[in-house]
Design an enzyme around this catalytic site. Structure first.
Site, PDB file in Angstrom:
ATOM      1  CB  SER A 122      -0.938   0.001   1.214  1.00 33.84           C
ATOM      2  OG  SER A 122      -0.213  -0.154   2.429  1.00 33.84           O
TER       3      SER A 122
ATOM      4  CD  GLU B 149       1.970   8.713   4.505  1.00 32.41           C
ATOM      5  OE1 GLU B 149       1.539   8.093   5.494  1.00 32.41           O
ATOM      6  OE2 GLU B 149       2.929   9.507   4.551  1.00 32.41           O
TER       7      GLU B 149
ATOM      8  CE1 TYR C 220      -7.808  17.061   7.109  1.00 34.87           C
ATOM      9  CE2 TYR C 220      -6.877  17.123   9.323  1.00 34.87           C
ATOM     10  CZ  TYR C 220      -7.861  17.501   8.430  1.00 34.87           C
ATOM     11  OH  TYR C 220      -8.887  18.315   8.835  1.00 34.87           O
TER      12      TYR C 220
ATOM     13  CB  ALA D  89       0.656  20.004  11.498  1.00 32.26           C
TER      14      ALA D  89
ATOM     15  CG  HIS E  69      -3.418  10.277   6.538  1.00 30.03           C
ATOM     16  ND1 HIS E  69      -2.173  10.220   7.127  1.00 30.03           N
ATOM     17  CD2 HIS E  69      -3.458   9.246   5.645  1.00 30.03           C
ATOM     18  CE1 HIS E  69      -1.488   9.211   6.618  1.00 30.03           C
ATOM     19  NE2 HIS E  69      -2.250   8.613   5.721  1.00 30.03           N
TER      20      HIS E  69
ATOM     21  CG  ASP F 192       2.964  15.214  15.435  1.00 26.40           C
ATOM     22  OD1 ASP F 192       2.805  14.250  16.212  1.00 26.40           O
ATOM     23  OD2 ASP F 192       3.565  15.125  14.347  1.00 26.40           O
TER      24      ASP F 192
ATOM     25  CE1 TYR G 210       4.047   7.249  16.236  1.00 24.52           C
ATOM     26  CE2 TYR G 210       1.984   6.345  17.071  1.00 24.52           C
ATOM     27  CZ  TYR G 210       2.665   7.313  16.369  1.00 24.52           C
ATOM     28  OH  TYR G 210       1.976   8.347  15.794  1.00 24.52           O
TER      29      TYR G 210
ATOM     30  CG  HIS H 236       3.427   8.831  20.341  1.00 24.26           C
ATOM     31  ND1 HIS H 236       3.645  10.010  21.032  1.00 24.26           N
ATOM     32  CD2 HIS H 236       2.858   9.180  19.151  1.00 24.26           C
ATOM     33  CE1 HIS H 236       3.231  11.022  20.295  1.00 24.26           C
ATOM     34  NE2 HIS H 236       2.756  10.547  19.153  1.00 24.26           N
TER      35      HIS H 236
ATOM     36  CG  ASN I 123      -3.029   5.275  22.895  1.00 24.24           C
ATOM     37  OD1 ASN I 123      -4.130   5.674  23.285  1.00 24.24           O
ATOM     38  ND2 ASN I 123      -2.411   5.804  21.847  1.00 24.24           N
TER      39      ASN I 123
ATOM     40  CE  LYS J 195      -3.568   4.128  18.399  1.00 26.77           C
ATOM     41  NZ  LYS J 195      -2.454   4.898  17.756  1.00 26.77           N
TER      42      LYS J 195
ATOM     43  CG  PHE K 150      10.819  12.941   9.008  1.00 24.50           C
ATOM     44  CD1 PHE K 150      10.380  14.246   9.125  1.00 24.50           C
ATOM     45  CD2 PHE K 150      10.786  12.349   7.751  1.00 24.50           C
ATOM     46  CE1 PHE K 150       9.929  14.958   8.029  1.00 24.50           C
ATOM     47  CE2 PHE K 150      10.335  13.045   6.645  1.00 24.50           C
ATOM     48  CZ  PHE K 150       9.900  14.351   6.788  1.00 24.50           C
TER      49      PHE K 150
ATOM     50  CG  HIS L 117       1.451   2.051   4.470  1.00 21.26           C
ATOM     51  ND1 HIS L 117       0.360   2.110   3.630  1.00 21.26           N
ATOM     52  CD2 HIS L 117       1.654   3.326   4.914  1.00 21.26           C
ATOM     53  CE1 HIS L 117      -0.091   3.351   3.572  1.00 21.26           C
ATOM     54  NE2 HIS L 117       0.680   4.110   4.332  1.00 21.26           N
TER      55      HIS L 117
ATOM     56  NE  ARG M 259      12.073  11.802  -3.259  1.00 20.98           N
ATOM     57  CZ  ARG M 259      13.122  12.435  -3.725  1.00 20.98           C
ATOM     58  NH1 ARG M 259      13.763  11.957  -4.787  1.00 20.98           N
ATOM     59  NH2 ARG M 259      13.541  13.548  -3.169  1.00 20.98           N
TER      60      ARG M 259
END
Length: 310
Positions: free
Chosen positions: A15, A17, A49, A51, A77, A109, A147, A151, A163, A167, A218, A268, A274
């Protein structure tokens, strides 16, 4: 060592992004990428999407065009930072109206001037609360973030897994991981997730390193470790983008193949918009463009054709 791709291609799914174009003059590059990558027949594609919803209009426009002109399963997103529930719900309804029933639900964030994240007074508390809200709006296919290295805001790896479970229990169907560079990072995380009772698919997120300095930034923000060997690999290539891109593809493929030997079949890819880099990774994984049947909705007809090559 890279094994014969013909032996593994039928088991690998990808997949992609994308991020929405920053300006109208960048739209051509994005759609060139999408057209070329359609040949890989991805399981789904997602559109980021910005910030605080900073790319909201451009994200929605990209999703609408994907729905109107392609048959790619597209996910938008959606974050809850800095927005009321009513504002976030309105975006979700806009997605649904555009034919987009997949959402990647994220907390988002905190703004740079805010420090630590704090929910909007009338907003969703976090991503789990957002997922629960989306399930009340419609029958969305929801993905969330995972994560492997926890996180940065999480007090402990155990709390981070709790967490993630919240979700998924709220209605998400799968998780997509933050990027990482060592296969053991993902495999250890999966062991802990399964031991914690998490059974949903957790798809590894693969980030090709096209700019090492940018990836370092990042990584600082998301808590991902940069191995010493990766720094050595890209040392001295700041002014050599062509070589960086070749190495980026090789490093990403090596990571995928090491994971594949452990039974991982879904990946993913953060494409960075690119086309050639992502196609190189897919090709080295054994994926090939074949005859595709695309529906040209604007003309109301089905047309079979081969993927174009540049």
């Amino acid at each position: 060592m890279i094994r014969n791709p013909a032996l593994i291609s039928d088991r690998i799914k990808v997949s992609f992004e994308f991020f929405p174009p920053k300006a109208r003059e960048h739209e051509g590059a994005l759609w060139h990428t999408i057209e070329r990558l359609t040949a890989m027949q991805p399981d789904f594609v997602s559109v980021t999407y910005g910030a605080g919803g900073s790319t909201q209009d451009r994200t929605l426009a990209t999703l609408r065009r994907l729905a109107q002109r392609t048959d790619l399963p597209a996910a938008g997103h959606l974050t809850c930072v800095g927005k009321s529930k009513a504002e976030v719900d309105a975006v979700a309804r806009d997605y649904a109206a555009a034919g987009i029933k997949r959402i990647v639900a994220l907390r988002g964030d905190a703004p740079a001037d805010q420090g630590r994240y704090a929910p909007h007074p009338q907003g969703y508390r976090d991503a789990a609360d957002l997922v629960a809200g989306l399930t009340r709006i419609g029958d969305f296919d929801i993905s969330v973030a995972a994560y492997p290295e926890s996180h940065p805001d999480s007090p402990s790896p155990e709390a981070d897994l709790d967490n993630l479970k919240r979700k998924l229990d709220a209605g998400a169907r799968r998780a997509i991981t933050q990027f990482f560079f060592e296969p053991e990072t993902y495999l250890r995380f999966m062991d802990r997730a399964r031991a914690a009772g998490i059974t949903a698919p957790i798809i590894p997120g693969i980030l090709p390193v096209t700019n090492f300095k940018t990836v370092q930034e990042f990584a600082k923000r998301c808590g991902a470790a940069i191995p010493a060997w990766l720094a050595r690999t890209f040392e001295g290539l700041d002014e050599d983008p062509a070589t960086r891109e070749l190495i980026a593809a090789t490093v990403a493929v090596d990571l995928c193949l090491k994971l594949q030997t452990q039974g991982v079949t879904d990946f993913h890819i953060y494409t960075l918009n690119r086309a050639e880099l992502t196609l190189a990774i897919c090709h080295m994984l054994g994926l090939r463009s074949g005859v595709l049947r695309r529906r040209h909705r604007s003309h109301g007809e089905d047309v079979a054709g081969h993927a174009t090559t540049a």
